[in-house]
Scaffold this active site. Structure first.
Site, PDB file in Angstrom:
ATOM      1  N   CYS A   1       0.823  -1.212   0.000  1.00 56.79           N
ATOM      2  CA  CYS A   1       0.000   0.000   0.000  1.00 56.79           C
ATOM      3  C   CYS A   1       0.858   1.263   0.000  1.00 56.79           C
ATOM      4  CB  CYS A   1      -0.888   0.036   1.226  1.00 56.79           C
ATOM      5  SG  CYS A   1      -1.948  -1.398   1.362  1.00 56.79           S
TER       6      CYS A   1
ATOM      7  N   TRP B   1      -2.835  -2.892  -1.640  1.00 57.28           N
ATOM      8  CA  TRP B   1      -2.432  -4.277  -1.894  1.00 57.28           C
ATOM      9  C   TRP B   1      -3.249  -5.103  -0.909  1.00 57.28           C
ATOM     10  CZ3 TRP B   1       0.046  -8.317   0.734  1.00 57.28           C
ATOM     11  CH2 TRP B   1       0.573  -9.326  -0.079  1.00 57.28           C
TER      12      TRP B   1
ATOM     13  N   LYS C   1       6.435  -4.671  -4.123  1.00 57.33           N
ATOM     14  CA  LYS C   1       7.859  -4.361  -4.058  1.00 57.33           C
ATOM     15  C   LYS C   1       8.310  -4.132  -2.620  1.00 57.33           C
ATOM     16  CE  LYS C   1      11.891  -3.491  -5.722  1.00 57.33           C
ATOM     17  NZ  LYS C   1      12.627  -4.696  -6.155  1.00 57.33           N
TER      18      LYS C   1
ATOM     19  N   ARG D   1       5.614  -0.238  -5.784  1.00 62.29           N
ATOM     20  CA  ARG D   1       5.480  -1.022  -4.553  1.00 62.29           C
ATOM     21  C   ARG D   1       4.524  -2.197  -4.718  1.00 62.29           C
ATOM     22  NH1 ARG D   1       6.768   2.735  -0.020  1.00 62.29           N
ATOM     23  NH2 ARG D   1       5.413   1.589   1.362  1.00 62.29           N
TER      24      ARG D   1
ATOM     25  N   LYS E   1      13.440 -16.224  -8.706  1.00 62.74           N
ATOM     26  CA  LYS E   1      13.235 -15.298  -9.833  1.00 62.74           C
ATOM     27  C   LYS E   1      12.271 -15.922 -10.839  1.00 62.74           C
ATOM     28  CE  LYS E   1      14.282 -12.332  -8.558  1.00 62.74           C
ATOM     29  NZ  LYS E   1      14.893 -12.141  -7.295  1.00 62.74           N
TER      30      LYS E   1
ATOM     31  N   ASN F   1      -2.172   2.032   5.566  1.00 61.54           N
ATOM     32  CA  ASN F   1      -1.214   0.992   5.189  1.00 61.54           C
ATOM     33  C   ASN F   1      -0.885   0.232   6.468  1.00 61.54           C
ATOM     34  OD1 ASN F   1       0.940  -0.553   4.356  1.00 61.54           O
ATOM     35  ND2 ASN F   1       2.354   1.154   4.079  1.00 61.54           N
ATOM     36  N   GLY F   2      -1.015  -1.094   6.434  1.00 57.99           N
ATOM     37  CA  GLY F   2      -0.708  -1.880   7.625  1.00 57.99           C
ATOM     38  C   GLY F   2      -1.814  -2.886   7.894  1.00 57.99           C
TER      39      GLY F   2
ATOM     40  N   GLU G   1      17.949 -18.515  -5.388  1.00 60.97           N
ATOM     41  CA  GLU G   1      17.576 -17.217  -5.940  1.00 60.97           C
ATOM     42  C   GLU G   1      17.091 -17.362  -7.392  1.00 60.97           C
ATOM     43  OE1 GLU G   1      16.835 -14.423  -5.030  1.00 60.97           O
ATOM     44  OE2 GLU G   1      17.223 -13.008  -6.649  1.00 60.97           O
TER      45      GLU G   1
ATOM     46  N   HIS H   1      17.790 -37.736  -2.112  1.00 66.80           N
ATOM     47  CA  HIS H   1      17.022 -37.892  -0.874  1.00 66.80           C
ATOM     48  C   HIS H   1      15.559 -37.496  -1.056  1.00 66.80           C
ATOM     49  CE1 HIS H   1      20.703 -38.837   1.207  1.00 66.80           C
ATOM     50  NE2 HIS H   1      21.259 -37.763   0.681  1.00 66.80           N
TER      51      HIS H   1
ATOM     52  N   GLU I   1       8.645 -15.992  -9.492  1.00 66.57           N
ATOM     53  CA  GLU I   1       8.049 -14.655  -9.340  1.00 66.57           C
ATOM     54  C   GLU I   1       7.526 -14.095 -10.653  1.00 66.57           C
ATOM     55  OE1 GLU I   1      11.449 -12.569  -7.353  1.00 66.57           O
ATOM     56  OE2 GLU I   1       9.835 -11.581  -6.267  1.00 66.57           O
TER      57      GLU I   1
HETATM   58  O1  M6R Z   1      13.175  -4.836   0.644  1.00 65.06           O
HETATM   59  P1  M6R Z   1      13.649  -6.198   1.107  1.00 65.06           P
HETATM   60  O2  M6R Z   1      14.965  -6.546   0.536  1.00 65.06           O
HETATM   61  O3  M6R Z   1      13.640  -6.313   2.604  1.00 65.06           O
HETATM   62  O4  M6R Z   1      12.576  -7.206   0.548  1.00 65.06           O
HETATM   63  C1  M6R Z   1      12.619  -8.562   0.881  1.00 65.06           C
HETATM   64  C2  M6R Z   1      11.779  -9.376  -0.069  1.00 65.06           C
HETATM   65  O5  M6R Z   1      10.438  -8.973   0.003  1.00 65.06           O
HETATM   66  C3  M6R Z   1      12.259  -9.246  -1.504  1.00 65.06           C
HETATM   67  O6  M6R Z   1      13.586  -9.596  -1.640  1.00 65.06           O
HETATM   68  C4  M6R Z   1      11.408 -10.160  -2.430  1.00 65.06           C
HETATM   69  O7  M6R Z   1      11.665 -11.490  -2.142  1.00 65.06           O
HETATM   70  C5  M6R Z   1      11.705  -9.829  -3.889  1.00 65.06           C
HETATM   71  N1  M6R Z   1      10.494  -9.644  -4.606  1.00 65.06           N
HETATM   72  C6  M6R Z   1      12.468 -10.882  -4.583  1.00 65.06           C
HETATM   73  O8  M6R Z   1      12.656 -10.636  -5.929  1.00 65.06           O
END
Ligand code: M6R
Length: 626
Positions: free
Chosen positions: A2, A73, A621, A27, A503, A109-110, A499, A522, A506
Site C-alpha cells: 500500500c 495491496w 515491491k 510497490r 526469480k 497501510n498496515g 535465488e 534424498h 516470481e
Molecule cells: O526490501 P527487502 O529486501 O527487505 O525485501 C525482501 C523481499 O520482500 C524481496 O527480496 C522479495 O523477495 C523480492 N520480490 C524478490 O525478488
C-alpha cells in the site's frame, strides 16, 4: 505494498496526489483511489491502474485543496472497488445509501490486528460497514471520537489500535486539514517549499519534484498538516520537533531507456550498480560501515564493534535472505566467524538463544520490510545491541534503526523481482566479510589486495556475462512451455540456485524449486522426467566433481539439463545437456556472476509467457505489512 499520499495546500492538489500514486506504483497494488475536500468529501476508486484513476478524476473534473490518495495491496478483503481506499465514515446509522454526506475519509497501510473486536463494538453503536477491510474500522473509530477536532479524534483512535498502521485522514468539517499517524508502517511528512502546502507520503519518492524537505515520522507520531504549518506529537502525544532533512528522491520512472521492462534495465545496470557500490573503496576499513542512523555512530564504533563480536546473525526476507545465505559461506570460510542466517518472519517469533557478542546484520533492499524490522527489534529486545544493515535506501527506517550501515548503490529498483539489489547486497556482504576478517587478524595484506582487485574487476566481468543474453533467450523458449523446473547448486552456489528458482517463479509463475544438489537423491529425484528442466549452477570449484555426479543422476532418469558451467569446466553440450559457458572462473565472487544468467532466464521466460514482468500478480515491491 500500500502507498499513501496526502496534501493540504492552497492549490488544486489532485494532480500531485495522483502523480504521487504513480511514483508509488512500483510497490505493488491491486486498486487505488483518491478523496478530496471539494465542498464536501468526494472520492474516486478503481481496481484498474493509476493511469485510469487519472483519466477518471480528469473526466469528472475532481479538484480540491486538501486530499488523500492510496494504492491498495489487498490483505483483508478482495481487491474490489468497495474495499479500495479511501474509506468513508458517514456516522452512526448512516451509510453510502443515506442522504447524509460522509464526515471522515481515511487511507491506511498496515494491518489492524484487533479489527474484529473494534468492528463489533462499532456495529453495536450503529456504524454501517460497506467493506471487508480492517481499514474501514479506523474511519468509523475516528468518526466515533470526532467532536469538532480531527487531530484529537485521531489521537484518541490510535490508542485503541493494535497492529501496524500508517494513516491519513480528512474531515468534511475541517476543509484545510490532513491528519496522519504511524506505528509499524512508514509515513513521511513533506514540507512544501513556499509555506503554502504540506504533504504526507509512504516514501520520499512519492514527493519527488514536489518537495525535498522531508521529516521521517517516528513510531507513534501523530501529525496535523495544514497549508502553512504542521504540528507533530509523539507516542505519548507530547509536542515534538522532528528533523527536516533534504532528501534527493527521484522516481526513475521515466528512465526505461532502450529496455522493454524495468527488470531488464535493472539486470543490465548491474555493472554500474556494482561499480557505484564499490566506488571509493580503496581498502578494507571499518569506516565503510559507519552508522548513518539515529545514534550518529562513528567509524570508531564500527571498529570497536567488529573487534567485540564473535558471531554474526543475519536477518532478512526473500532475495535478501538468499544473499545472507551466500554470505554465510564467506563469513565462515574467510573471516572464520560463526554465522547464522534466519528468515526474519520466523526468527521474530521463535525462541532462540541470544548472545550479546553477536553482530546482528539485517539485509533489505527497501529498508522498510515489516518482518525484518520486527526481527531486528526482537534481536535488540534479547540484548543484542550491535546492529548493522546492508540496505539500498539511506533514508529508510532500517538505516535509522541500526547503529551501523552499508548503503548499497543499486539505485532505485522498480521491478518487483529484485536483481541489481541482490548483487549489490552480495558486494556489501563480501566487503563486510573482509572487514570482519581484518578486525580479527585473519586477512593478510596480500589477500586484501587480491580480493579488492577481484572486486574491482566485477563490472567488467558482469558485462561479459550479460553478453550471454542471446543464449539465455534460446533456453527461455524451452522453459516457457514448462510448468515446473528444478535448480541445483552446491556450497556457495546453493543460495544462487535458490535465488534463480525464486526469480523464475516470481515473474513466470512456473513452479520452481531449488535443492542443494547432494539432496537430490534424498527425495526430489522422484520428480525428474523429460518434462522437468533441471538448471545446474556449475562453477569450477572444489565441489564440481560431486556436482557432476549429481547431474549424471538426472540424465540417467531422462531429465534435461541446463548447465551454467565455467569456461574451464569439462562439461559439454550433448543429448539432453545444454551448456552455457561462463566467460571466466570468478573464485569467491562467483555468486555475483552466476546469478545473472538466472535473472536473464527468468526475465526472457516471462516475456515469452507474456506475464506482467515488472508487477507480477499478487506481489509487492515493498512488503510493509507482516
Ligand atoms: O526490501 P527487502 O529486501 O527487505 O525485501 C525482501 C523481499 O520482500 C524481496 O527480496 C522479495 O523477495 C523480492 N520480490 C524478490 O525478488
Amino acid at each position: 505494498m500500500c502507498g499513501i499520499v496526502g496534501a493540504a495546500s492552497s492549490r488544486n492538489i489532485v494532480p500531485v496526489l495522483v502523480q504521487g500514486l504513480q511514483r508509488l506504483e512500483y510497490r505493488g497494488y491491486d486498486s487505488c483511489g483518491v478523496a478530496v475536500h471539494a465542498g464536501g468529501l468526494t472520492r474516486t476508486r478503481t481496481t484498474s491502474r493509476v493511469a485510469d484513476l487519472l483519466t477518471q478524476v480528469h473526466d469528472d473534473q475532481v479538484e480540491g485543496l486538501t486530499g488523500i490518495a492510496h494504492t491498495r495491496w489487498a490483505t483483508h478483503g478482495a481487491p474490489v472497488v468497495h474495499n479500495a481506499h479511501p474509506h468513508f465514515s458517514y456516522g452512526p446509522g448512516e451509510g453510502p445509501d443515506s442522504t447524509k454526506p460522509p464526515r471522515v475519509a481515511l487511507v491506511h497501510n498496515g494491518i489492524i490486528e484487533n479489527h474484529e473486536a473494534l468492528r463489533a463494538s462499532l456495529q453495536a453503536r450503529g456504524y454501517v460497514f460497506s467493506s471487508q477491510t480492517d481499514t474501514e474500522v479506523i474511519a468509523h473509530l475516528i468518526d466515533s471520537h470526532y467532536d469538532g477536532d480531527l487531530f484529537e479524534a485521531v489521537k484518541a483512535s490510535v490508542k485503541q489500535l493494535h497492529g501496524a498502521y500508517a494513516i491519513a485522514a480528512i474531515c468534511r468539517d475541517e476543509p484545510h486539514r490532513v491528519i496522519g499517524a504511524r506505528a509499524g508502517s512508514p509515513l513521511i511528512l513533506g514540507v512544501g517549499a513556499d509555506g503554502t502546502e504540506n504533504f504526507l507520503a509512504s516514501d520520499a519518492m512519492a514527493l519527488a519534484g514536489v518537495t525535498d524537505q522531508i521529516v521521517y515520522l517516528e513510531e507513534g507520531d501523530v501529525v496535523d498538516l495544514q497549508p502553512g504549518k504542521y504540528w507533530i506529537v509523539d507516542r505519548a502525544h507530547k509536542p515534538v520537533a522532528r528533523t527536516v532533512r533534504t532528501v534527493q528522491a527521484h522516481s526513475g520512472a521515466a528512465e526505461l531507456g532502450p529496455y522493454r521492462h524495468y527488470m531488464q534495465k535493472e539486470i543490465f545496470e548491474q555493472p554500474r550498480a556494482i561499480g557505484d557500490t564499490l566506488e571509493g573503496v580503496q581498502g578494507i576499513v571499518p569506516e565503510l560501515f559507519d552508522g548513518v542512523g539515529q545514534d550518529g555512530a562513528t567509524g570508531a564504533s564500527a571498529h570497536r564493534v567488529f573487534k567485540a563480536i564473535d558471531k554474526v546473525l543475519i536477518l532478512a526476507c526473500g532475495t535478501s535472505y538468499y544473499s545472507g545465505c551466500a554470505a554465510k559461506y564467506w563469513l565462515e570460510g574467510i573471516a572464520k566467524i560463526p554465522t547464522q542466517v534466519e528468515i526474519a518472519s520466523e526468527y521474530r517469533y521463535r525462541d532462540s538463544v541470544p548472545d550479546p557478542k553477536t553482530l546482528v546484520v539485517t539485509i533489505t533492499q527497501s529498508g522498510e520490510t515489516a518482518d525484518t524490522l520486527a526481527a531486528l527489534k526482537h534481536a535488540r529486545s534479547l540484548g543484542m545491541e550491535h546492529t548493522l544493515t546492508i540496505c539500498n535506501v539511506a533514508t529508510s527506517a532500517m538505516v535509522r534503526e541500526c547503529k551501523l550501515a552499508y548503503i548499497t548503490r543499486a539505485g532505485v529498483e522498480i521491478g518487483v523481482a529484485s536483481t541489481k539489489a541482490f548483487t549489490t547486497q552480495l558486494a556489501g556482504l563480501f566487503l563486510l566479510t573482509l572487514a570482519l576478517a581484518q578486525a580479527k587478524g585473519r586477512l593478510s595484506d596480500a589477500d586484501e589486495a587480491r580480493y579488492l582487485k577481484e572486486m574491482r574487476h566485477l563490472p567488467v566481468a558482469l558485462q561479459s556475462v550479460l553478453a550471454l543474453e542471446p543464449q539465455l533467450i534460446s533456453w527461455s523458449e524451452d522453459f516457457a512451455r514448462k510448468e515446473n523446473a528444478l535448480f541445483l547448486g552446491r556450497g556457495l552456489h546453493y543460495p544462487i540456485a535458490l535465488e534463480g528458482a525464486l526469480k523464475l517463479k516470481e515473474v513466470t509463475y512456473i513452479h520452481a524449486e531449488a535443492y542443494a544438489a547432494g539432496e537430490l537423491k534424498h527425495g526430489p529425484l522422484a520428480l525428474v522426467t523429460s518434462e522437468m528442466p533441471v538448471v545446474a549452477v556449475a562453477p569450477n570449484d572444489a565441489l564440481l566433481e560431486k556436482l557432476k555426479s549429481n547431474l549424471q543422476e538426472v540424465r540417467a532418469r531422462g531429465g534435461v539439463l541446463y548447465v551454467l558451467a565455467d569456461r574451464d569446466t569439462q562439461i559439454d553440450s550433448s543429448e539432453g545437456i545444454h551448456v552455457i559457458r561462463m566467460p571466466e572462473h570468478y573464485g569467491a565472487l562467483s555468486p555475483l556472476l552466476h546469478v545473472v544468467p538466472l535473472q536473464l532466464l527468468a526475465y526472457h521466460t516471462a516475456c515469452a509467457r507474456g506475464t506482467d514482468v515488472d508487477k507480477p500478480r499478487n506481489l509487492a515491491k515493498s512488503v510493509t505489512v507482516e
